[in-house]
Design a protein around this motif. Structure first.
Motif, PDB file in Angstrom:
ATOM      1  N   ARG A   1       0.786  -1.289  -0.033  1.00 49.75           N
ATOM      2  CA  ARG A   1       0.072   0.146   0.141  1.00 49.75           C
ATOM      3  C   ARG A   1       1.079   1.204   0.049  1.00 49.75           C
ATOM      4  O   ARG A   1       0.447   2.230  -0.755  1.00 49.75           O
ATOM      5  CB  ARG A   1      -0.953  -0.021   1.220  1.00 49.75           C
TER       6      ARG A   1
ATOM      7  N   PHE B   1       0.604   4.170  -2.586  1.00 47.04           N
ATOM      8  CA  PHE B   1       0.274   5.669  -2.113  1.00 47.04           C
ATOM      9  C   PHE B   1       1.174   6.558  -2.382  1.00 47.04           C
ATOM     10  O   PHE B   1       1.022   7.700  -2.992  1.00 47.04           O
ATOM     11  CB  PHE B   1       0.017   5.253  -0.672  1.00 47.04           C
TER      12      PHE B   1
ATOM     13  N   LEU C   1      -6.835   4.608  -2.050  1.00 46.19           N
ATOM     14  CA  LEU C   1      -6.391   3.455  -2.586  1.00 46.19           C
ATOM     15  C   LEU C   1      -7.664   2.286  -2.763  1.00 46.19           C
ATOM     16  O   LEU C   1      -8.380   1.869  -1.433  1.00 46.19           O
ATOM     17  CB  LEU C   1      -5.407   2.931  -1.979  1.00 46.19           C
TER      18      LEU C   1
END
Length: 609
Positions: free
Chosen positions: A19, A23, A113
């Protein structure tokens, strides 16, 4: 790198890095790792060098990152928080996820996300159910990578696919084993036996036991699904959570559940995959304390000869015997062994000869068969210890000598015989004290003769000897065996309470000696001579059938026979005409001493004749 991206609750480090890469850089994790010069394999393994490097990038302490990941302790050992385990406890290269969790993550769209987050618990093998949504985890059956690269594609699935999976999912709660693993990883205490070993060893033992109980000892473990293994964990934990006692209970379920074609097999045939798992290890990875419990259970249930290799250690002694193993050990026909074990109660009536699970306690069985070999039949006891057949029968009936097999039915032959050691011991105990002599002392008699003279049971005198309650005992040479022990009838009579006064002649023997009825002897004991003295005297009493009875003084009997004659003893007596002699005596003025009608017999003074 800013802004800071915090991990989700229970998120794994691998998922967090994925992630973070999306990001911060909008790139795939593998590209991100290449950019910061971090090999994928290092992250995959959890090498110590990974955490300080990522800490500099993430802007968080290395320990915080380490708390979200497993880490390598040594070659095959890994750790997580306070636990250490072998790598097989992890499912790193087999993507695992909860469809409900991923769908929730994607729909939430945190930080812009639309990607799912992997939970740290999903990477542990026994965790197969989502504790939040109570649905089975989806786990790839085989590895999707070779360990050199990390596969995170499953974290970005099509939401429609996740919904379809959820519609077909069953609702279930985490197994007892899974809950134990999750709580232990959080630092909680659990069942003592489970906590006493590595978490992965306790977990694997639980699953293997549960699988063999639930699906059979010879089930094809490779064909078991994740749902099957979840069930195995649930079943197995019911036993392992209770420690050794519970595990033996589980092994008992397997032992009693006969598998086709395994009745005549050994441990491997009965315990199947469980035995193979513990016996034929391909690595040096330990089994844990379960192995010792399994070994002890096998020794306690199956016949194994000393020297047999069992789970890595040689058997030191046989604990259980089957009919076959006893027959082989002692070279005795199996049918004879079967009869002996059944009659003794060691073997159940429903025994199946070909079933090796039907066993008996080795020590008891061996003692029994060895006694059977040494058995002396009852009819041969008299010659073995030099006693009469009556003495032998009485000793057995009184329980002083016990048959090899105390069966309730009409057991005959060798089963009803007595162990020769017991016979030897009886003689030794009878001779345990006393004065050695070459010939009997005055008044001394063998046990049998003393019993006959006192009209007392032989066994009562033997009991006095065995209890060391006689003071005057003489011992002839031991070759005489039962007849070698001499006792004093007078002392025996007093100790048994069977006689008072002096030893004398019983009324029945006196009647036989005089050739008269018992009542005649009783009359003579009351009658008096011309001088006013008793004709027959008593000298004591003896116990017969629970009643004290008079004994006739032998001297007074001898005097009576000297001074008195019965009519049939007088010269001229003719059986067919006793009246003729009676008339001749009357003609001479010779009359009976006492009225025949009162006395019951005709006695005359010898002096008158």
């Amino acid at each position: 790198m800013k802004p800071y991206l915090p991990p989700l609750e229970d998120e794994s480090l691998l998922s967090w890095v994925n992630r973070f890469a999306l990001f911060q850089c909008g790139m795939k994790m593998e590209d991100f790792l290449r950019m910061i010069s971090l090999p994928q394999q290092d992250l995959f393994i959890g090498r110590e060098s990974v955490f300080p490097k990522l800490a500099a990038v993430f802007g968080v302490p290395a320990e915080e990152l380490k708390a979200c990941s497993h880490f390598q302790v040594s070659g095959r050992l890994y750790g997580y928080r306070g636990e250490v385990f072998f790598r097989e406890f992890l499912v790193r290269n087999r993507p695992t996820y909860c469809p409900a969790c991923l769908l929730s993550d994607i729909e939430a769209g945190r930080n812009g996300l639309r990607v799912g987050a992997a939970r740290i618990g999903w990477m542990f093998d026994p965790v197969r159910t989502c504790q939040h949504h109570n649905v089975p985890l989806v786990r790839a059956r085989k590895a999707t990578t070779n360990g050199m690269k990390v596969d995170v594609s499953y974290l970005s699935p099509n939401p429609a696919d996740l919904k379809r999976i959820l519609l077909s999912s069953v609702n279930r709660k985490p197994s007892g084993l899974q809950k134990y693993v999750e709580e232990r990883l959080e630092g909680s205490k659990g069942p003592t036996w489970m906590d006493s070993q590595q978490i992965d060893l306790a977990s694997r033992a639980t699953e293997m036991l549960g699988a063999c109980v639930e699906f059979g000892a010879h089930a094809n473990l490779l064909k078991l699904t994740e749902d099957d293994w979840d069930r195995a964990g649930q079943v197995g934990f019911e036993f392992t959570s209770k420690g050794e006692e519970g595990i033996r209970e589980g092994l008992g379920h397997i032992f009693r559940k006969l598998q086709k074609g395994t009745a005549q097999s050994g441990p491997q045939g009965i315990f199947g995959k469980l035995y193979q798992w513990a016996q034929f290890k391909k690595t040096d990875k330990p089994i844990g304390p379960f192995k010792g419990i399994l070994r002890e259970y096998i020794l306690d249930t199956l016949p194994l000869e000393p020297g047999t290799m069992l789970l890595g250690t040689a058997v030191d002694r046989t604990r259980r015997h089957s009919v076959a193993s006893l027959a082989s050990k002692y070279a005795i026909h199996p049918q004879t062994i079967t009869h002996a074990l059944r009659k003794s109660g060691l073997l159940q009536p429903l025994y199946v000869e070909t079933d090796r699970r039907c066993t008996v306690e080795a020590r008891l069985a061996e003692d029994l068969i060895e006694k059977l070999i040494r058995t002396v039949p009852v009819k041969q006891i008299p010659s073995y210890i030099d006693c009469t057949r009556t003495h032998a029968r009485l000793l057995v009936e009184a329980g002083i000598l016990n048959p090899v097999i105390a069966a309730q039915d009409n057991t005959s032959g060798r089963y009803k015989g007595v162990d020769s050691r017991d016979l030897d011991q009886l003689i030794a105990q009878m001779r345990q004290f006393g004065k050695p002599v070459e010939r009997p002392g005055l008044g001394m008699a063998s046990v049998g003769d003393a019993a006959h003279a006192l009209h007392a049971p032989t066994t009562d005198i033997v009991t006095l000897l065995l209890d060391r309650k006689l003071d005057n005992v003489e011992l002839l040479p031991s070759t005489l065996k039962f007849r070698s022990v001499l006792v004093d009838p007078k002392e025996v009579a007093i100790k048994l309470g069977v006689q008072t006064g002096e030893t004398g002649v019983t009324i029945s023997n006196t009647a036989k000696e005089l050739g008269v009825h018992l009542d005649v002897v009783r009359f003579l004991l009351q009658a008096q001579s011309d001088e006013g003295r008793p004709v027959l005297k008593t000298c004591g009493q003896y116990r017969h059938m629970g009643i004290m009875r008079d004994l006739v003084d032998p001297d007074s009997l001898d005097v009576f026979k000297k001074y008195y004659r019965k009519l049939s003893e007088i010269e001229g007596f003719w059986v067919r005409d006793p009246g003729r002699l009676r008339s001749e005596l009357a003609t001479k003025g010779i009359q009976p001493m006492w009225d025949p009608d009162l006395a019951g017999a005709e006695f005359y003074r010898a002096s008158d004749l």
